[in-house]
Design an enzyme around this catalytic site. Structure first.
Site, PDB file in Angstrom:
ATOM      1  N   ASP A  68     -10.827   7.353  -2.534  1.00  0.00           N
ATOM      2  CA  ASP A  68     -10.104   8.181  -3.601  1.00  0.00           C
ATOM      3  C   ASP A  68     -11.046   8.574  -4.526  1.00  0.00           C
ATOM      4  OD1 ASP A  68      -8.017   7.938  -1.783  1.00  0.00           O
ATOM      5  OD2 ASP A  68      -6.597   6.996  -3.267  1.00  0.00           O
TER       6      ASP A  68
ATOM      7  N   TYR B 202       0.835  -1.243   0.039  1.00  0.00           N
ATOM      8  CA  TYR B 202      -0.090   0.041   0.010  1.00  0.00           C
ATOM      9  C   TYR B 202       0.872   1.244  -0.152  1.00  0.00           C
ATOM     10  CZ  TYR B 202      -4.394   2.336  -0.054  1.00  0.00           C
ATOM     11  OH  TYR B 202      -5.507   3.157  -0.170  1.00  0.00           O
TER      12      TYR B 202
ATOM     13  N   ASN C 136      -0.088  13.490   4.126  1.00  0.00           N
ATOM     14  CA  ASN C 136       0.982  12.702   3.659  1.00  0.00           C
ATOM     15  C   ASN C 136       1.416  13.356   2.115  1.00  0.00           C
ATOM     16  OD1 ASN C 136       0.803  10.792   5.447  1.00  0.00           O
ATOM     17  ND2 ASN C 136      -1.129  10.168   4.613  1.00  0.00           N
TER      18      ASN C 136
ATOM     19  N   LYS D 178      -6.059  -1.799  -0.916  1.00  0.00           N
ATOM     20  CA  LYS D 178      -6.791  -1.553   0.348  1.00  0.00           C
ATOM     21  C   LYS D 178      -7.316  -2.876   0.682  1.00  0.00           C
ATOM     22  CE  LYS D 178      -8.506   2.177   2.691  1.00  0.00           C
ATOM     23  NZ  LYS D 178      -8.269   3.648   2.704  1.00  0.00           N
TER      24      LYS D 178
ATOM     25  N   ARG E 203      -8.942  10.858  -7.725  1.00  0.00           N
ATOM     26  CA  ARG E 203      -8.097  11.652  -6.799  1.00  0.00           C
ATOM     27  C   ARG E 203      -7.264  10.789  -6.107  1.00  0.00           C
ATOM     28  NH1 ARG E 203      -8.509  12.467  -0.819  1.00  0.00           N
ATOM     29  NH2 ARG E 203      -7.494  10.693  -1.525  1.00  0.00           N
TER      30      ARG E 203
HETATM   31  P1  NAD Z   1      -8.288  17.988  -0.040  1.00  0.00           P
HETATM   32  O1  NAD Z   1      -7.614  18.310  -1.307  1.00  0.00           O
HETATM   33  O2  NAD Z   1      -9.721  17.324  -0.144  1.00  0.00           O
HETATM   34  O3  NAD Z   1      -8.345  19.228   0.966  1.00  0.00           O
HETATM   35  C1  NAD Z   1      -6.974  20.067   1.320  1.00  0.00           C
HETATM   36  C2  NAD Z   1      -7.607  21.276   2.104  1.00  0.00           C
HETATM   37  O4  NAD Z   1      -6.544  21.952   2.341  1.00  0.00           O
HETATM   38  C3  NAD Z   1      -8.365  22.178   1.420  1.00  0.00           C
HETATM   39  O5  NAD Z   1      -9.392  22.621   2.407  1.00  0.00           O
HETATM   40  C4  NAD Z   1      -7.241  23.482   1.143  1.00  0.00           C
HETATM   41  O6  NAD Z   1      -8.073  24.663   0.992  1.00  0.00           O
HETATM   42  C5  NAD Z   1      -6.489  23.038   2.121  1.00  0.00           C
HETATM   43  N1  NAD Z   1      -5.174  23.808   2.102  1.00  0.00           N
HETATM   44  C6  NAD Z   1      -4.505  23.747   0.773  1.00  0.00           C
HETATM   45  N2  NAD Z   1      -3.326  24.538   1.146  1.00  0.00           N
HETATM   46  C7  NAD Z   1      -3.380  25.080   2.138  1.00  0.00           C
HETATM   47  C8  NAD Z   1      -2.824  25.913   2.753  1.00  0.00           C
HETATM   48  N3  NAD Z   1      -1.299  26.404   2.114  1.00  0.00           N
HETATM   49  N4  NAD Z   1      -2.915  26.655   3.918  1.00  0.00           N
HETATM   50  C9  NAD Z   1      -4.200  26.097   4.478  1.00  0.00           C
HETATM   51  N5  NAD Z   1      -5.005  25.442   3.956  1.00  0.00           N
HETATM   52  C10 NAD Z   1      -4.743  24.807   2.897  1.00  0.00           C
HETATM   53  O7  NAD Z   1      -7.466  16.766   0.411  1.00  0.00           O
HETATM   54  P2  NAD Z   1      -7.989  15.749   1.667  1.00  0.00           P
HETATM   55  O8  NAD Z   1      -8.282  14.640   1.069  1.00  0.00           O
HETATM   56  O9  NAD Z   1      -8.694  16.478   2.587  1.00  0.00           O
HETATM   57  O10 NAD Z   1      -6.388  15.476   2.275  1.00  0.00           O
HETATM   58  C11 NAD Z   1      -5.772  16.436   2.791  1.00  0.00           C
HETATM   59  C12 NAD Z   1      -4.264  15.934   3.356  1.00  0.00           C
HETATM   60  O11 NAD Z   1      -4.814  15.005   4.573  1.00  0.00           O
HETATM   61  C13 NAD Z   1      -3.413  15.072   2.447  1.00  0.00           C
HETATM   62  O12 NAD Z   1      -2.109  15.366   2.500  1.00  0.00           O
HETATM   63  C14 NAD Z   1      -3.668  13.703   2.864  1.00  0.00           C
HETATM   64  O13 NAD Z   1      -2.667  12.730   2.581  1.00  0.00           O
HETATM   65  C15 NAD Z   1      -4.002  13.899   4.273  1.00  0.00           C
HETATM   66  N6  NAD Z   1      -4.379  12.683   5.163  1.00  0.00           N
HETATM   67  C16 NAD Z   1      -3.977  11.940   5.875  1.00  0.00           C
HETATM   68  C17 NAD Z   1      -4.560  10.856   6.646  1.00  0.00           C
HETATM   69  C18 NAD Z   1      -3.748   9.841   7.079  1.00  0.00           C
HETATM   70  O14 NAD Z   1      -4.200   8.757   7.499  1.00  0.00           O
HETATM   71  N7  NAD Z   1      -2.854  10.208   7.940  1.00  0.00           N
HETATM   72  C19 NAD Z   1      -5.767  10.443   5.767  1.00  0.00           C
HETATM   73  C20 NAD Z   1      -6.670  11.293   5.137  1.00  0.00           C
HETATM   74  C21 NAD Z   1      -6.117  12.443   4.540  1.00  0.00           C
END
Ligand code: NAD
Length: 542
Positions: free
Chosen positions: A237, A94, A399, A165, A147
């Protein structure tokens, strides 16, 4: 006799094939003599051979390709390898390796796996589902490929995600692999370089408008219910807009969930519940400020709210304790660019574009980064959190590592060692003033396999937020005092199988309590769950 297959046909069946571990009696009875070398291996010896061969592969993508080949030829051995050391193998099957595999999917394909549902087949989805070789499917992971991780629209290459997954559902929680089905809904791709790539495997068209996609997914959900009654569908995704739209559209009508939203919420909640054992506060007394208001940010805020409501405060009060900040600044009531989900958190407040200023004004006890904005938790942010809180909770969950809002070293150093820190991607131990801190990794893999196992075992009819809260509690309970002393708010990855099976018990309790189970409540839940988990051992075939 377990199977009618004999000879070469048996060896070609990945589910029954034992390769060099067929016994002498099986070789005689099943027409295998001469088709295998004379030596008979134990599974331990086979695992050793796999490890030797893996060691010769020059990079992780080659290891992924080799392990995929093993899954296609001797499935039991594939899972025995994964389950022998999940912490070592999960990054190979993964994230992060699966990201590279998806980018290259059309180029590295050996044997197609999973079900490809192209929008060209609209009106015929039931018929396509019936082509699946297994009559009983209880768990589907479905993506549109739009995505994929942080990699954007990869179209049909996204099939690597449901395949990987589902392998984790089995390897981390023992969901039987024969009951699972990876699905790629192929509506084309807006990725021009893929459309130009002669080896691309998907539909060669740009994506249609959302109404067309919705009507196709409607047909898919109804067809799944008809062909595989009671099957649970996990969305993975999809684009942020589709993810939210389909969850709202289906969650009360079908057994389904979205891991990017609900699984992420539960993963963060589990870490927060453990962190509170260090900081000493209760959940309803916290104020959360999230950086990022996409699928992950909304999923986390929504689940924190539901968990606070279960602890006795009103939904209104709970929402007031959760604030979001996105690329355009603080989410507050004068903003006009918000989605319906974001508007729930648009509290009255003057506009702010500086995150540290938002911390000064809102005075959160915890900040949670899900923004993809690398280094957004800079020294000012962390020093401010450390000034306002005795033990500031700082989760940098974006991530991959290159996108993390800060490193473990930075969080600890700038807070004078007082931060309770977790990250989405792993960081090594941090040495600080004679202490060794071992930060925890908040990854959805600590939640979704437990949900999958409980839903499958109890034959749940719906997946609710309460089930995710139970999974989060189940995971948090397994963080030991020794883990907390090291600063770790998640159980170690090496303990994942046990963590998931125990957390699945908590989820199953909720399924039975809510009357959502499709089977009678057993007297001993632990034994009930254990009896249903897959074990990667060869069955006697005669
Ligand atoms: P997404 O694209 O739906 O959302 C991103 C958000 O971040 C948006 O609201 C955007 O406006 C905001 N953003 C972008 N740049 C910014 C900045 N400079 N300042 C403030 N806000 C900003 O993405 P998502 O699916 O919500 O995922 C976001 C992140 O979370 C990814 O990096 C993903 O890898 C991580 N994530 C981690 C886990 C985990 O298991 N640790 C789980 C889910 C998502």
């Amino acid at each position: 006799m377990i199977t009618k297959l004999r000879g070469a046909a048996l060896i070609r069946d990945p589910r029954l094939n034992k390769s060099t571990a067929f016994t002498e009696a099986e070789r005689e009875a099943l027409g295998l003599v001469g088709l295998l070398p004379e030596g008979i291996d134990t599974q331990e010896v086979q695992i050793r051979r796999v490890l030797d061969q893996l060691g010769l592969k020059p990079n992780d993508l080659e290891k992924y390709i080799y392990l995929t080949g093993l899954q296609d030829t001797v499935e039991t051995l594939f899972y025995a390898v994964l389950m022998s050391d999940p912490a070592r193998f999960l990054p190979l099957v993964y994230t992060p390796t699966v990201g590279e595999a998806c980018l290259q999917f059309g180029h590295i394909l050996r044997r197609p796996r999973g079900l490809y549902l192209s929008i060209r087949r609209r009106g015929r989805v039931r018929e396509v589902l019936r082509n699946w070789p297994e009559p009983d499917v209880r768990f589907i992971v479905v993506t549109s490929g739009q995505r994929i991780l942080g990699l954007g629209d990869l179209g049909a290459n996204g099939m690597g995600i449901p395949i990987g997954k589902l392998a984790l559902y089995t390897a981390c929680a023992g969901v039987p692999p024969q009951l699972t089905m990876p699905v790629l809904i192929d509506c084309g791709t807006d990725n021009a370089s893929l459309l130009r790539d002669p080896l691309y495997l998907g539909l060669r068209q740009t994506r249609p408008d959302p109404e067309e996609v919705t009507s196709f997914v409607d047909e898919f959900m109804a067809a799944v219910e008809e062909v595989f009654p009671g099957c649970c569908v996990q969305f993975e995704d999809w684009s942020g807009a589709d993810a939210v739209r389909f969850l709202l559209r289906y969650q009360d009508r079908f057994c389904c969930f979205n891991d990017d939203i609900q699984g992420t919420g539960a993963m963060a909640l589990a870490g927060i519940l453990s962190a509170l054992r260090i900081t000493g506060g209760g959940l309803t007394g916290q104020t959360f400020l999230l950086l990022g208001a996409g699928a992950a940010g909304i999923g986390i805020a929504d689940l924190l709210v539901e968990a606070m409501v279960l602890e006795g405060i009103s939904r209104e009060q709970a929402r007031g304790r959760n604030w979001l900040f996105d690329v355009n600044g603080l989410i507050e009531s004068s903003r006009t660019d918000l989605t319906a989900a974001q508007r729930r958190y648009a509290h009255p407040h003057p506009p702010l574009r500086d995150f540290t200023a938002a911390i000064e004004s809102i005075r959160p006890t915890a900040i949670i980064g899900v923004s993809t904005a690398a280094k957004a938790f800079d020294r000012r942010v962390i020093e401010t959190m450390a000034r306002l809180n005795r033990r500031p909770i700082i989760f940098a969950l974006s991530n991959p590592t290159s996108r993390s809002e800060c490193t473990a070293q930075e969080a600890y150093e700038w807070s004078g060692g007082r931060a309770v820190f977790a990250s989405g991607s792993p960081f090594g131990p941090v040495h600080l003033g004679g202490r060794v801190l071992m930060p925890g990794q908040g990854n959805n893999v600590c939640i979704f396999p437990a949900i999958g196992l409980a839903v499958f075992a109890a034959r749940a009819r719906r997946v609710t937020d309460g089930m995710f809260i139970a999974a989060a509690r189940g995971v948090a309970e397994q963080v030991s005092q020794a883990d907390l002393d090291m600063g770790r708010v998640y159980p170690p990855p090496s303990a994942i199988l046990n963590t998931e099976i125990r957390a699945a018990e908590r989820v199953a309790q909720v399924i039975f309590a809510l009357g959502l189970a499709g089977v009678p409540e057993p007297p001993d839940l632990r034994a009930f769950i254990n009896a249903r988990t897959y074990k990667p051992v060869y069955r006697n075939l005669i």
